[in-house]
Write an enzyme that holds these catalytic residues in place. Structure first.
Site, PDB file in Angstrom:
ATOM      1  N   HIS A  16      17.985 -37.686  -4.334  1.00 56.46           N
ATOM      2  CA  HIS A  16      17.258 -38.046  -3.111  1.00 56.46           C
ATOM      3  C   HIS A  16      15.758 -37.809  -3.258  1.00 56.46           C
ATOM      4  O   HIS A  16      15.040 -37.723  -2.270  1.00 56.46           O
ATOM      5  CB  HIS A  16      17.822 -37.269  -1.917  1.00 56.46           C
ATOM      6  CG  HIS A  16      19.263 -37.557  -1.671  1.00 56.46           C
ATOM      7  ND1 HIS A  16      19.712 -38.771  -1.191  1.00 56.46           N
ATOM      8  CD2 HIS A  16      20.368 -36.813  -1.906  1.00 56.46           C
ATOM      9  CE1 HIS A  16      21.029 -38.754  -1.116  1.00 56.46           C
ATOM     10  NE2 HIS A  16      21.445 -37.574  -1.547  1.00 56.46           N
ATOM     11  N   ASN A  63      -2.173   2.298   5.664  1.00 54.81           N
ATOM     12  CA  ASN A  63      -1.286   1.209   5.274  1.00 54.81           C
ATOM     13  C   ASN A  63      -1.003   0.417   6.541  1.00 54.81           C
ATOM     14  O   ASN A  63      -0.636   1.001   7.552  1.00 54.81           O
ATOM     15  CB  ASN A  63       0.010   1.811   4.685  1.00 54.81           C
ATOM     16  CG  ASN A  63       1.041   0.755   4.340  1.00 54.81           C
ATOM     17  OD1 ASN A  63       0.741  -0.435   4.316  1.00 54.81           O
ATOM     18  ND2 ASN A  63       2.258   1.195   4.077  1.00 54.81           N
ATOM     19  N   GLY A  64      -1.202  -0.905   6.517  1.00 52.28           N
ATOM     20  CA  GLY A  64      -0.972  -1.724   7.709  1.00 52.28           C
ATOM     21  C   GLY A  64      -2.170  -2.608   7.976  1.00 52.28           C
ATOM     22  O   GLY A  64      -3.030  -2.783   7.103  1.00 52.28           O
ATOM     23  N   CYS A 116       0.847  -1.185   0.000  1.00 51.68           N
ATOM     24  CA  CYS A 116       0.000   0.000   0.000  1.00 51.68           C
ATOM     25  C   CYS A 116       0.887   1.241   0.000  1.00 51.68           C
ATOM     26  O   CYS A 116       1.925   1.273   0.645  1.00 51.68           O
ATOM     27  CB  CYS A 116      -0.940   0.096   1.192  1.00 51.68           C
ATOM     28  SG  CYS A 116      -2.096  -1.273   1.305  1.00 51.68           S
ATOM     29  N   LYS A 149      12.717 -15.873  -9.156  1.00 53.32           N
ATOM     30  CA  LYS A 149      12.481 -14.838 -10.174  1.00 53.32           C
ATOM     31  C   LYS A 149      11.491 -15.350 -11.210  1.00 53.32           C
ATOM     32  O   LYS A 149      10.570 -14.645 -11.601  1.00 53.32           O
ATOM     33  CB  LYS A 149      13.779 -14.436 -10.894  1.00 53.32           C
ATOM     34  CG  LYS A 149      14.765 -13.598 -10.147  1.00 53.32           C
ATOM     35  CD  LYS A 149      14.335 -12.183  -9.875  1.00 53.32           C
ATOM     36  CE  LYS A 149      13.586 -12.074  -8.585  1.00 53.32           C
ATOM     37  NZ  LYS A 149      14.280 -11.768  -7.378  1.00 53.32           N
ATOM     38  N   LYS A 173       5.883  -4.599  -3.462  1.00 56.76           N
ATOM     39  CA  LYS A 173       7.325  -4.459  -3.262  1.00 56.76           C
ATOM     40  C   LYS A 173       7.746  -4.548  -1.807  1.00 56.76           C
ATOM     41  O   LYS A 173       8.717  -5.199  -1.474  1.00 56.76           O
ATOM     42  CB  LYS A 173       7.747  -3.108  -3.852  1.00 56.76           C
ATOM     43  CG  LYS A 173       9.244  -2.860  -3.807  1.00 56.76           C
ATOM     44  CD  LYS A 173       9.943  -3.686  -4.844  1.00 56.76           C
ATOM     45  CE  LYS A 173      11.440  -3.553  -4.760  1.00 56.76           C
ATOM     46  NZ  LYS A 173      12.082  -4.731  -5.367  1.00 56.76           N
ATOM     47  N   ARG A 209       4.109  -0.506  -4.773  1.00 59.55           N
ATOM     48  CA  ARG A 209       3.811  -0.997  -3.422  1.00 59.55           C
ATOM     49  C   ARG A 209       2.468  -1.715  -3.342  1.00 59.55           C
ATOM     50  O   ARG A 209       2.155  -2.354  -2.338  1.00 59.55           O
ATOM     51  CB  ARG A 209       3.797   0.165  -2.429  1.00 59.55           C
ATOM     52  CG  ARG A 209       5.120   0.869  -2.312  1.00 59.55           C
ATOM     53  CD  ARG A 209       4.993   2.041  -1.379  1.00 59.55           C
ATOM     54  NE  ARG A 209       4.836   1.601  -0.003  1.00 59.55           N
ATOM     55  CZ  ARG A 209       5.827   1.480   0.862  1.00 59.55           C
ATOM     56  NH1 ARG A 209       7.042   1.777   0.501  1.00 59.55           N
ATOM     57  NH2 ARG A 209       5.602   1.077   2.076  1.00 59.55           N
ATOM     58  N   TRP A 227      -2.826  -2.759  -1.691  1.00 57.83           N
ATOM     59  CA  TRP A 227      -2.542  -4.194  -1.804  1.00 57.83           C
ATOM     60  C   TRP A 227      -3.433  -4.830  -0.738  1.00 57.83           C
ATOM     61  O   TRP A 227      -3.210  -4.671   0.454  1.00 57.83           O
ATOM     62  CB  TRP A 227      -1.061  -4.462  -1.516  1.00 57.83           C
ATOM     63  CG  TRP A 227      -0.663  -5.874  -1.757  1.00 57.83           C
ATOM     64  CD1 TRP A 227      -0.232  -6.422  -2.929  1.00 57.83           C
ATOM     65  CD2 TRP A 227      -0.634  -6.941  -0.788  1.00 57.83           C
ATOM     66  NE1 TRP A 227       0.056  -7.760  -2.750  1.00 57.83           N
ATOM     67  CE2 TRP A 227      -0.184  -8.102  -1.455  1.00 57.83           C
ATOM     68  CE3 TRP A 227      -0.957  -7.038   0.560  1.00 57.83           C
ATOM     69  CZ2 TRP A 227      -0.035  -9.334  -0.821  1.00 57.83           C
ATOM     70  CZ3 TRP A 227      -0.815  -8.261   1.201  1.00 57.83           C
ATOM     71  CH2 TRP A 227      -0.360  -9.386   0.502  1.00 57.83           C
ATOM     72  N   GLU A 235      17.345 -18.395  -6.166  1.00 58.86           N
ATOM     73  CA  GLU A 235      16.964 -17.049  -6.611  1.00 58.86           C
ATOM     74  C   GLU A 235      16.448 -17.082  -8.058  1.00 58.86           C
ATOM     75  O   GLU A 235      15.456 -16.427  -8.387  1.00 58.86           O
ATOM     76  CB  GLU A 235      18.182 -16.116  -6.472  1.00 58.86           C
ATOM     77  CG  GLU A 235      17.987 -14.702  -6.980  1.00 58.86           C
ATOM     78  CD  GLU A 235      16.857 -13.929  -6.304  1.00 58.86           C
ATOM     79  OE1 GLU A 235      16.274 -14.407  -5.328  1.00 58.86           O
ATOM     80  OE2 GLU A 235      16.543 -12.834  -6.806  1.00 58.86           O
ATOM     81  N   GLU A 254       7.838 -15.730  -9.711  1.00 59.54           N
ATOM     82  CA  GLU A 254       7.093 -14.527  -9.304  1.00 59.54           C
ATOM     83  C   GLU A 254       6.643 -13.671 -10.478  1.00 59.54           C
ATOM     84  O   GLU A 254       5.631 -12.989 -10.376  1.00 59.54           O
ATOM     85  CB  GLU A 254       7.846 -13.703  -8.264  1.00 59.54           C
ATOM     86  CG  GLU A 254       9.096 -13.028  -8.725  1.00 59.54           C
ATOM     87  CD  GLU A 254       9.822 -12.302  -7.603  1.00 59.54           C
ATOM     88  OE1 GLU A 254       9.182 -11.780  -6.688  1.00 59.54           O
ATOM     89  OE2 GLU A 254      11.061 -12.256  -7.659  1.00 59.54           O
TER      90      GLU A 254
END
Ligand code: F6R
Length: 619
Positions: free
Chosen positions: A515, A101-102, A2, A496, A614, A27, A75, A492, A499
C-alpha cells in the site's frame, strides 16, 4: 531525565556525589556539575560540558572538600548543553546553589518580573530562575531558606525535583519535588551519626543505605547532621515520612564483565524473566496468580474495555499485550500513546480499566494520561519496573516487572518483562472469566514456563551477529516487517536500530508494504522480516517474495529447521518453535543484538545515545 544526587553527613561528599552521578548518568549526559560547602564555609560550584568524567577531569586541581554537597547530570531542556547552563546554579549573591530536574513552565514571566527588580541572570535556564526566585523570596520576606523555598514554589508552574545549599547554613540540606522523582536515603555514619542522601532514583543511594523515603508531590524536606528530617507540604503542614526498605543488589548496577549495560541486559533476559514469573506462574497446579488481579477480581470481571497508555518501547509491548488479552480474555483493548491520550477528551466508562505500562514509572506523559483517566473515574493498573515510582504509586493496583534495574538507555529486558507481565495479566483475567478451555490454559502455562530457556537458546544460537552487523554500517535505511504478534516486534526492532545506531528504520505490518512502502525497496534496502513457522507463515513468505523480486536484501528471523524462508534470505536468525503469542519474546532478541552490533560497528555510544535519556520526566 536529569539526575540529582545529594549528601549531608560526616563523610567527604565529593566521592559519594561523583559515584552517584556515574550511576545516574543514564538519565542525562550532556553536562554535569557539583556544589560543595567546605569546612571554611566556602560554597563552590564546578560544572563541565559533556560526561561526568569531564567534570572529574575539570576539578582535579580544585578544592572538592566538604561534607555536604549536591550534584547534577543534565539532559538539556532550556538552553543548549554547555557549562554555563549546566547545574548547579548560583543565586545572584552566590549564597545559594540549586540543582533541578523538571521544567518550570512560567520561568519567562518570573524572570521578567525579577529583572524589573534589578536582578541579573547568567544562563538561559529555567533553573537559574528558580534559585533566584528563592533568594528573592528570602530577601523580600526576610525569611529562612525553607520558608523561601515554600514561597517560591507556590509561584511556580511546572515540574521539579530540587536540592539546594545555602552558604551561610552549611549544616542543612533542603529539597522538594513535584512531578519529578526524588528519594531521600536515611543512613548512619560509622560513628552512628545521622547522614542523608538524595537521589533521583535509588541507584546512587543503595550502596550506603536501604532505608529510603519517596518524597511526594509538593513536599519540601529539610535535613541536618543532628538527624533532623522534617517534611511539610507547600502550605507548611507537617507530613509524616514513610520509611521504606528497598531491595536492590549492587551487582545489578555494574556491567558485570560486559562492555555495555545494553549487552548485559540483553543477556540477562532469561534470568530476569524467570524472576518475573516466579511465584506468579505455577506449572504444577497449572495456575497464574497475580495479586493485583486477585485483590480486584470484581473490577476485572465487570470490565468491558481496557485502555493501555504507554510511550516508546512500552507502547510496543502494550500492543503485544492487546493481542494477547483480546485473544485470551476476550476483552477489547485499546492501546494509546500517552502523549496523545492526555490532550484529548477521551471517552472513559466507569467499567473501563486503564493500564499504564512504564519501565521507569516516571514518564511524564504516561503519568499525566493516567491522572486524566482517574479524574474520569477509571480504575488504574500499573505495570512498572521501578519500585515505588510515581506511576506505581498513582495507580489503584498493579504488577511490578521485577527484571532488575535497566541502565542501558535502549530498553531491552524491560520490553520482554512487560510482554511477559501483560501475558500473565491476560491469563489471570482469562482464568477469572473462564474464557479459555482448561486444555488451552494448561498448554499456555506449560509453554510460558519454557520461554526463559528458549530465550537462552536464542542467545546462544545467534552469536555471529557481531560479524554480520559490520556489513550494514553503510546503510541509511532499514525496514522491519512482521504480522500479527510480530508486527509490534518489527516496530521495536526498528526503534532499537534508530535510537542507538542513528540509522533510519521503519517497522510495518508486512501486508501493508504493497500500500505504499514497497516503493522504497531496491538493492540498497535491507528488510528484516520476522517469519516464524506459525500463524501467517505462508502469507509472510509471499511478502518476502514481493520484496525479493524488487531486489531488497532479506534478513529473516526464522524458526529452527526452517528451510523455505532461509533459502530466500541473505541472512537468517534462528529461534526455537513456540506458540504465536510467545514468539515476540524470542524474535526480539536477535533484533536487539542486531541493533547493538550495528551501533558498535558504527562507533556509537550504545548506553548513552545522543539526545536521549532513560527516564522522560518532561513532556
Ligand atoms: C526505547 C525506550 C523508550 C521508552 C519510553 C517510555 O528503548 O526506552 O522508548 O520505552 O521512553 O519509557 P518508560 O517505559 O520508562 O515509560
Amino acid at each position: 531525565m536529569c539526575g540529582i544526587v545529594g549528601y549531608i553527613g560526616e563523610q567527604q561528599a565529593y566521592p559519594i556525589l561523583i559515584k552517584g552521578l556515574h550511576r545516574l548518568e543514564y538519565r542525562g549526559y550532556d553536562s554535569a556539575g557539583i556544589s560543595l560547602i567546605n569546612d571554611k564555609g566556602d560554597l563552590s560550584v564546578y560544572k563541565a560540558k559533556g560526561k561526568v568524567s569531564m567534570l572529574e577531569e575539570s576539578v582535579k586541581e580544585k578544592d572538592v572538600t566538604g561534607t555536604i554537597g549536591i550534584a547534577h547530570t543534565r539532559w538539556a531542556t532550556h538552553g543548549e548543553p554547555n557549562a554555563v547552563n549546566a547545574h548547579p546554579h548560583y543565586s545572584q549573591s552566590k549564597n545559594l546553589a540549586l540543582v533541578h530536574n523538571g521544567i518550570i513552565e512560567n520561568y519567562k514571566s518570573l524572570r521578567a518580573e525579577m529583572e524589573k527588580n534589578g536582578m541579573t541572570f547568567c544562563s538561559d535556564t529555567d533553573t537559574e530562575v528558580l534559585v533566584q526566585l528563592v533568594e528573592y523570596m528570602q530577601n523580600s520576606h526576610k525569611c529562612d531558606l525553607y520558608t523561601a523555598v515554600q514561597l517560591a514554589l507556590k509561584n511556580v508552574i511546572g515540574a521539579y525535583a530540587i536540592a539546594i545549599l545555602e552558604k551561610s547554613k552549611p549544616d542543612q540540606l533542603v529539597c522538594a519535588r513535584k512531578g519529578s522523582p526524588l528519594i531521600i536515603g536515611v543512613g548512619k555514619s560509622d560513628n552512628g551519626r545521622a547522614e542523608f542522601y538524595l537521589g533521583s532514583d535509588a541507584t546512587p543511594i543503595v550502596e550506603y543505605t536501604n532505608q529510603v523515603i519517596y518524597l511526594k508531590d509538593e513536599e519540601i524536606a529539610i535535613m541536618d547532621r543532628r538527624g533532623r528530617l522534617d517534611i511539610t507540604n507547600l502550605s507548611n503542614v507537617k507530613q509524616t515520612p514513610q520509611l521504606v526498605t528497598i531491595q536492590m543488589n549492587l551487582d545489578q548496577l555494574e556491567k558485570g564483565g560486559f562492555p555495555h549495560f545494553m549487552l548485559k541486559e540483553i543477556w540477562e533476559q532469561p534470568n530476569a524473566l524467570r524472576t518475573c514469573i516466579r511465584g506468579r506462574l505455577n506449572v504444577t497446579d497449572k495456575d497464574v496468580l497475580l495479586s493485583g488481579i486477585i485483590d480486584h477480581k470484581e473490577k476485572f470481571l465487570k470490565c468491558r474495555r481496557i485502555i493501555i497508555c504507554a510511550c516508546g518501547t512500552s507502547w510496543h509491548s502494550a500492543l503485544i499485550g492487546k493481542y494477547f488479552i483480546e485473544e485470551a480474555a476476550q476483552i477489547p483493548v485499546e492501546v494509546e500513546y500517552a502523549s496523545e491520550f492526555r490532550y484529548r477528551n477521551p471517552v472513559i466508562y466507569p467499567d473501563d480499566i486503564v493500564i499504564a505500562v512504564s519501565q521507569s514509572g516516571e514518564t511524564a506523559d504516561t503519568l499525566a494520561a493516567i491522572q486524566l483517566a482517574k479524574s474520569k473515574g477509571a480504575f488504574l493498573y500499573g505495570i512498572c519496573n521501578v519500585i515505588g515510582s510515581s506511576i506505581a504509586r498513582a495507580t489503584d493496583s498493579g504488577t511490578y516487572l521485577h527484571v532488575g534495574p535497566e541502565i542501558g538507555v535502549a530498553s531491552t529486558k524491560a520490553f520482554t518483562g512487560q510482554v511477559i507481565t501483560l501475558a500473565l495479566l491476560g491469563l489471570a483475567i482469562a482464568k477469572e472469566k473462564k474464557t479459555l478451555s482448561d486444555e488451552m490454559f494448561h498448554m499456555l502455562v506449560d509453554e510460558f514456563q519454557m520461554i526463559p530457556d528458549k530465550m537462552q537458546w536464542t542467545l546462544e544460537h545467534n552469536k555471529g551477529i557481531d560479524k554480520f552487523a559490520q556489513m550494514f554500517t553503510y546503510c541509511k535505511n532499514f525496514i522491519y516487517l512482521g504480522r500479527g504478534y510480530n508486527y509490534p516486534v518489527a516496530l521495536e526492532g526498528a526503534l532499537k536500530l534508530k535510537e542507538i545506531s542513528y540509522i533510519h528504520a521503519e517497522g510495518y505490518p508486512a501486508a501493508e508494504m504493497k500500500h505504499g512502502p514497497i516503493a522504497l525497496i531496491d538493492e540498497e534496502m535491507p528488510v528484516v522480516v520476522i517469519a516464524p513457522k506459525r500463524g501467517m507463515y505462508e502469507k509472510v513468505v509471499s511478502n518476502i517474495q514481493e520484496i525479493k523480486s524488487r531486489k531488497g536484501k532479506i534478513i529473516s528471523v526464522v524458526t529452527q529447521h526452517d528451510t523455505v524462508v532461509k533459502g530466500m534470505s541473505d541472512y537468517t536468525f534462528v529461534i526455537p518453535d513456540t506458540r504465536d503469542c510467545f514468539v515476540p519474546l524470542l524474535a526480539v532478541i536477535p533484533l536487539q543484538l542486531l541493533s547493538y552490533y550495528v551501533a558498535i560497528a558504527k562507533g556509537r555510544n550504545v548506553d548513552q545515545p545522543r539526545n536521549l535519556a532513560k527516564s522522560v520526566t518532561v513532556e
